[in-house]
Design an enzyme around this catalytic site. Structure first.
Site, PDB file in Angstrom:
ATOM      1  CE  LYS A 143      36.612  22.288  60.277  1.00  0.00           C
ATOM      2  NZ  LYS A 143      36.826  21.658  58.962  1.00  0.00           N
TER       3      LYS A 143
ATOM      4  NE  ARG B 100      37.856  17.708  61.062  1.00  0.00           N
ATOM      5  CZ  ARG B 100      37.217  16.565  61.271  1.00  0.00           C
ATOM      6  NH1 ARG B 100      36.290  16.489  62.220  1.00  0.00           N
ATOM      7  NH2 ARG B 100      37.498  15.498  60.547  1.00  0.00           N
TER       8      ARG B 100
ATOM      9  N   GLY C 271      44.076  23.770  55.614  1.00  0.00           N
ATOM     10  CA  GLY C 271      45.355  23.119  55.897  1.00  0.00           C
ATOM     11  C   GLY C 271      46.323  23.966  56.688  1.00  0.00           C
TER      12      GLY C 271
ATOM     13  CG  MET D 192      45.241  27.452  61.834  1.00  0.00           C
ATOM     14  SD  MET D 192      44.027  28.519  62.585  1.00  0.00           S
ATOM     15  CE  MET D 192      42.587  28.126  61.642  1.00  0.00           C
TER      16      MET D 192
ATOM     17  NE  ARG E  45      32.862  19.020  49.728  1.00  0.00           N
ATOM     18  CZ  ARG E  45      34.111  18.618  49.938  1.00  0.00           C
ATOM     19  NH1 ARG E  45      34.949  19.376  50.605  1.00  0.00           N
ATOM     20  NH2 ARG E  45      34.508  17.450  49.495  1.00  0.00           N
TER      21      ARG E  45
ATOM     22  CG  HIS F 113      51.777  37.238  16.961  1.00  0.00           C
ATOM     23  ND1 HIS F 113      51.716  36.044  16.281  1.00  0.00           N
ATOM     24  CD2 HIS F 113      51.254  38.172  16.153  1.00  0.00           C
ATOM     25  CE1 HIS F 113      51.195  36.262  15.080  1.00  0.00           C
ATOM     26  NE2 HIS F 113      50.912  37.556  14.977  1.00  0.00           N
TER      27      HIS F 113
ATOM     28  CB  SER G 138      38.228  52.060  22.716  1.00  0.00           C
ATOM     29  OG  SER G 138      38.241  50.671  22.911  1.00  0.00           O
TER      30      SER G 138
ATOM     31  CB  CYS H 124      39.016  47.274  22.438  1.00  0.00           C
ATOM     32  SG  CYS H 124      40.347  48.446  22.190  1.00  0.00           S
TER      33      CYS H 124
ATOM     34  CE1 TYR I 289      33.349  49.033  23.186  1.00  0.00           C
ATOM     35  CE2 TYR I 289      32.084  51.050  23.442  1.00  0.00           C
ATOM     36  CZ  TYR I 289      33.155  50.375  22.912  1.00  0.00           C
ATOM     37  OH  TYR I 289      34.059  51.035  22.112  1.00  0.00           O
TER      38      TYR I 289
END
Lengths: 873, 873
Positions: A23, A92, A101, A103, A337, A453, A761, A828, A848
């Site tokens: 920050k 801060r 959140g 601290m 931001r 499945h 594979s 795969c 691949y």
């Protein structure tokens, strides 16, 4: 030279995030860019660490703070605790790595019994006293560790007394009373008065923020996120500015481009004479940012805001999300931001920025998140719509679909084929439900995980699926779903959102997929960047065509067993399974040969010129077995045996752990005629396609190999049958034989296996199951809890587990390539379409990845991301 | 200098086995020891390789052979092919590594139409012509590759003509006719006459033996046994001697000590005027070797044989098995080898040889085979008995037992407890059958492998078991077994032999275990030698006592779930499993706490001073669930719910792959109250035992850990409960917390896990299942075929798979010790009692193995063997 413990925002820009925290560094950067940031200073992480080590402020720090405060007072012409025009500050925390959140923060510091009146003059009385009571409350909680509940109780009591429901309706008198009572509480709980000295307030607040680095939730968060304990936190002290100081004050938010569509031009909203909280509370309706220019007193501010927006986009080279406040005509930027955006906006903005020369194509690729791209490839629920959520399951296959509840696959097929939109709802699906899934709009299951499945098949079809919605109680008898006390009956309409797992009552409005030319542009840039090839898992000619349209460079996995799920085919394969000897089995295989050959011809045609990897029969045979008495009777009739005989034969095939049972190459070795039939179908199809002028490269893949001898035996069968087909037809086909690496042992003896394999594979679904000893079918009972509690850092069926499964892949790559340097390596499993896993594959040096056709664009993008992040792998 | 291709037996003793082959080197060694070996010479493996490379005899070889033959003729005063007193020789192959029966041999070489008459003079006409026809037959087959069936057909025809059944009854005339007809056949099949030139016979025979190195069965054998193809074979050419040349000739076999009992003194038998074949054919009954001294003409021979026996035992420092022939009063030793012996004999001989100073204790340890020792620890079927074998299954738990067939566990318990001997016969067993197994003499199953439930439990109890006898068809309805067409009914008596897998009709006579003081002596020597500790897997105080008597140095695995199989306990655990929430679950666990505490107290007492490793609940919960409607009804009543509710709750716990399901630490994490109860039971028991003066060291072991977070969480629970117990009792106990390494992932992240573990215990049963992706419950359908066809080199559930499972163990050892050097490492899978696996554990650097109590002596011996073979590990 004495240590420099503090940096004014204007002189900290060259300092590191480690020193100033995220920050603090950001505030310094904005200030140095010339933005009108409310002035302030940062106390370094070094100061915090020194305090935490010694238990007291390091020498010199407090004097530097006093000097900084004096500078602020001079700059703003205000005084901390001043009776008129008082300076207020926020204190801060801000670590180098964001710990949102975790601290503590204190706002409105500097208020006391005198300065509250000064603030009231500037804004109004109610506001000033509300700020004061909030300060006391926050200070008591953060600095003095007094239980916040006590103050909340007093607040509630005061609201009841005043007959008021919402905090913001409390009149100034009530707030004044609360300040008194809060002060009394502080005295009572801490033994000391709430300090009226603003500098003492400041000193205590700084110490409290330092100390919050070691509060329990911060320590826990660091453990969970692997953040070192010795980083420490910086502290920013910043002038408070207010948008509610009359009609020339305002507060608002602006995006430099439209975050939904990506269209250029400032986009956002503002409220005059208001604070950010007022926007959130919805008391007044904000105006669109375009109206700022028309609003009296804000003409200059509006121009300045446009300039700043432009400046910020150029500085950060991306669309910005800006929070601003106008205090009495003076514009302050509180924060900027990178703006969040939809997939559609992400694509458009990236392309526009490339066209404007602000970023390179590689930056555009880098900025499109795979999940944003995926959004674009499926219909989604209108983001504006607020749905009535029945329950949430696993986001098993992206896209949204609405339809009538149907419990039965046959009915789903009948109704779906008749043009009705239906959602097939099952406890879990099995191959028997396949035809129903094809005809339904989407699938909802109560059990099963991301690789159940239902999930796998639905993703393969690009069909929305929510799986494992454990709160659903399904009664097939009553044809009802009970969920959280609500009962839905067959025929009622629900919507499932496969991207989030939401199950929604009624038909939600949809947004259709937006795949414009810009997506294609980014993907083609991605293709230029990536090293990994991308193939698709496809089992039919149709799937292969879809895959090719999505940019697949071949088929990485064609599951021959999926071809058996038609009615006629199921019958044939059941005959094969229940055959008592090799002769019966060969007879049963005969019709399957015809069917498979035709399937393969279609796939070869679709993939003309590209490799096609075909896996021989893999699943446990009993997956194909009948479940009901009727089916059993049919089979008995078909086989010409008594129904009890059929039942016994079926029972003999049931396994305790089918996943670890008689499947994969174990079938092909026990029953060589199966491999023979499949090989014949492949090569007869290849010859037929080649004769049509199609360029074919079949790769025959043997599943579930644990020992090289298994592969050797199956390879002998494949080579033998291939030669026969070549002899019979006079043709020759260039082909390869390889294996799945899906068992830990295969990875460990990859050097031996590579002697018989031209390619590996990695079947990371099964490899994950065996490496973890974890059945994906059964994991639903505890895996969600494990992932939620971070016992497992990720769901290993979604994202590859690099430490375990990944380690085996690396071992196999090293040993396999060591024995055969030209070995081709792919993956795969379902992980082939998961971006983090694609990155792993890139790092592991695979050639691949292969994934479902609808994930191919995502994999192309993820592969490019990996290549950008790790150009040397 | 020209290559030396041949060595006379007398000058080859210093040459290597590689050069002379095993047989040749042995003949040379015996000759140089001064034994009366029939003289001969060896053609080297180099000569064979030179021939195989060039396709012709290497230069100089044939001349050297001629010289050797001339030397033999001179030495024996005989002539090859001589018309009187002819020299006959044998030509035999002999590779460096024995390949029994794989290559060719020719006997009686040197016979032709002339010398056959000379041989007839020496012995008798029938014998001479029989030798001749055999030579032609062998020569035709080996040298000329003529199908042996042709000669067998002619022999049969001649026997029919002569009206004779046995070969040895054929008169000389018939044999002469056969020689004529055999010679005609040779001419007809090969186109050339059977050579009458003995030297040509010899040359062709040598070439044929050379060539037999590359016959198909030899090549196949070498492949199967990993013997290099380039070793080549040596050829021995040796003078033939005959024990059938009148009343001063004889043939016999002598052991230097009794091979059944180990008692000192020559043991064996002989026949005068006979050949070895006569003994085999059983035409005459041989005499015991003691009578040799009383037999006229053999007094000197007998003394010489005793001298030779003594000499051989001193030379080879072990009991010898000697083949001898006396030809006309001259004693020849044809062969000597280390004698096979029973376990009992092995123990006695080894101890006697130590006492006589011939060998060291380490030699005695080395010579006792683990399986011989195991024999001694169980009753066995009288080796003299010839059983009627019904079928053969897997030798799942050693020992033999006879009893009536019983199909039901309840009946087995009732009948067994009433004193009847019963064999429990089941398709497969489950935890429900436990009580029946306890009361039965033995267990026979039709399904399941070496590590099926029946096998594991039976081994744990030291009870005989034959598992996976696939030919058994069991009909529970008819109470019958059908096997190979025979039907046995409940109540009929069978015998099972758990050492061989035989299932025998009727009650076979037994030999009781012979565990004399000599066994204890050898084991104590073994204890001095071994580096590995040996613990036992024991779940009750009784088992622990047995284990300690067998020499266990602690409990390596106490399976708490086995404690739940009593009736009352099963009820309690079912209540726990079916509990709907944590409160119900805690209530159900309460009575189990009492029971487990008492179990642990008994175990701690039995193991006073030794460590006890206790594993928290491991198996899938549904193992404890009811299977029948009656049981379901009972549970429903017990829980006070409708039977359908109970059925649904049970159904919800059924898993697709229970082995990979909700079990192990996953249970303890989902339901912490289970771990809490078990930990409390352990520590309350430990305190109680300690208060009695017992020295306790509990080691709490968490099962099925895949990720360090699982162990961390369970460890926190254990430590927390241990502290509470210490607080409540004022006592302190020294304890350790560790984990099973039984999943591939655990091995791969062993460095992470070691941070939370004081010890690892390798659960190689489950590790084998997951590494291979192979369910031991389901493997019966193909694993036996795999092992038989050597697709897997060993059954990985019997002997640890070093390449795969072993590699993971090694990875875990390296990573675990790397992170925590003092980490204690053990193994508690079934492999802990398998000698080859024990060797692996020694090599892998583990600290101990743990096995079933009855295997402890075997493991102690095997650990010593490993230390002797690999002293540096």
């Amino acid at each position: 030279m004495a240590t420099k413990w503090t940096y004014g925002f204007a002189d900290g820009s060259a300092k590191s995030v480690e020193l100033l925290g995220g920050k603090g560094a950001n505030l310094a950067e904005m200030t140095s860019t010339g933005l009108p940031v409310p002035p302030g200073f940062v106390i370094t992480t070094e100061a915090s660490n020194a305090y935490l080590d010694a238990g007291e402020l390091p020498p010199g720090l407090w004097q530097q703070v006093l000097d900084q405060v004096a500078r602020l007072e001079e700059e703003r012409g205000q005084k901390l605790g001043g009776a008129s025009n008082p300076l207020l500050v926020s204190v801060r925390s801000g670590a180098a790595i964001s710990m949102p959140g975790m601290m503590d923060t204190i706002l409105n510091l500097g208020l006391n019994d005198e300065s509250v009146a000064g603030l009231a003059e500037l804004a109004d009385e109610r506001f000033a006293w509300d700020c004061y009571r909030r300060l006391i409350q926050m200070f008591a909680n953060v600095v003095l560790s007094i239980d916040g509940e006590i103050f909340e109780d007093e607040l509630d009591a005061e609201k009841r007394r005043a007959g008021i429901i919402n905090d913001q309706d409390l009149p100034a008198e009530s707030l004044m009373k609360l300040v008194d009572s809060f002060k009394a509480t502080v005295k009572e709980q801490s033994g000391a008065e709430f300090s009226q000295d603003p500098l003492e307030q400041l000193k205590l607040a700084i110490i409290a923020v330092f100390a919050s680095w070691n509060n329990r939730r911060a320590i826990h968060y660091r453990q969970q996120n692997n953040i070192p304990d010795d980083l420490g936190t910086a502290v920013s002290v910043q002038t408070m500015v207010f948008g509610n100081m009359g009609e020339t004050s305002a507060t608002g938010v602006a995006f430099t481009r439209n975050p939904s569509t990506g269209a250029p031009g400032l986009f956002g909203e503002f409220l005059t004479n208001a604070q950010g909280e007022d926007v959130v509370a919805g008391v007044r309706t904000p105006l669109e940012i375009d109206h700022l220019a028309d609003t009296a007193g804000f003409e200059v501010v509006s121009r300045r805001l446009h300039d700043i927006a432009n400046q910020l986009e150029h500085h950060y080279r991306d669309m910005q999300d800006i929070e601003f406040t106008v205090q009495r005509g003076e514009l302050f930027v509180l924060q900027t931001r990178t703006g969040k955006r939809t997939g559609q906006a992400a694509v458009r903005i990236a392309c526009d920025l490339v066209d404007s020369g602000l970023i390179q194509p590689a930056d555009a690729v880098k900025r499109l998140e795979p999940e944003q791209l995926d959004q674009l490839l499926h219909p989604m629920i209108d983001p504006e719509f607020e749905p009535d959520i029945l329950t949430t399951g696993l986001p098993a296959s992206p896209g949204a679909a609405a339809g009538e509840i149907v419990f039965d696959a046959d009915e789903a097929k009948r109704r779906g084929d008749a043009g009705d939109a239906v959602i097939l709802v099952r406890r879990e699906t099995s191959p028997d439900d396949f035809h129903g899934m094809v005809s339904a709009q989407g699938v909802l299951t109560a059990r099963g995980g991301m690789t159940s499945h239902a999930a796998v098949v639905a993703r393969g079809m690009g069909k929305p699926c929510v799986a494992g919605a454990g709160e659903l109680e399904i009664s097939h008898a009553d044809k009802t779903i009970t969920v959280n006390g609500r009962v839905l009956t067959a025929g009622e309409v629900i919507t499932i959102d496969g991207a989030t797992g939401r199950v929604i009552d009624g038909a939600a409005p949809m947004v259709e997929p937006q795949v414009g030319g810009d997506v294609a542009r980014i993907l083609s840039w991605a293709d230029d960047i990536r090293r990994l090839g991308v193939r698709a898992n496809a089992d039919t000619g149709h799937d292969a065509e879809v895959a090719r349209e999505f940019g697949a460079q071949g088929i990485g996995l064609c599951r021959t067993e999926h071809m058996f799920f038609g009615d006629e085919r199921l019958e044939a394969i059941r005959r094969m399974i229940l055959a008592q000897d090799s002769t019966e089995r060969r007879a049963a295989l005969e019709p399957l040969l015809e069917m498979q050959r035709q399937d393969f011809v279609e796939i070869f045609r679709a993939m003309d010129g590209l490799p096609v990897t075909i896996r021989t029969l893999d699943p446990p045979l009993h997956e194909f077995l009948p479940h009901t008495d009727e089916e059993l009777q049919e089979i008995a009739t078909d086989l010409g045996v008594d129904v009890d005989v059929a039942r016994n034969r079926v029972a003999a095939l049931v396994e305790t752990n089918p996943m670890l049972g008689h499947r994969g190459c174990r079938l092909g070795i026990s029953f060589p005629e199966i491999t023979e039939m499949q090989t014949r179908a492949i090569f007869e199809a290849a010859v037929q396609a080649q004769n049509e002028g199609v360029a074919v490269t079949p790769e025959v893949m043997i599943p579930l190999v644990a020992d090289v001898n298994e592969l050797r035996l199956q390879r002998e069968t494949v080579d033998r049958i291939a030669s026969s087909v070549f002899d019979e037809t006079g043709a020759t086909i260039d082909y390869h034989v390889g294996t799945m690496i899906e068992l830990p042992r295969a990875a460990l003896v990859a050097d031996q296996i590579a002697a018989q394999a031209e390619f590996f594979s990695f079947g990371t679904n099964d490899l994950t199951q065996t490496t973890y000893g974890l059945s994906r079918d059964d994991s639903g009972r505890f895996l969600p809890m494990y992932v939620e509690r971070k016992i497992y850092p990720v769901d290993p069926f979604v994202t590859i587990d690099r430490d375990g499964v990944g380690a085996l892949v690396e071992i196999a790559v090293e040993r396999g390539r060591g024995a055969r340097p030209e070995l081709k390596l792919g993956i795969c499993g379902e992980h082939g379409g998961d971006p983090d896993s694609v990155e792993f594959c890139h790092l592991a040096g695979l050639d691949y990845v292969s994934c479902s056709p609808y994930r191919v664009p995502v994999a192309r993008l993820a592969a490019a991301h990996a290549a950008l992040a790790f150009p040397d792998s």
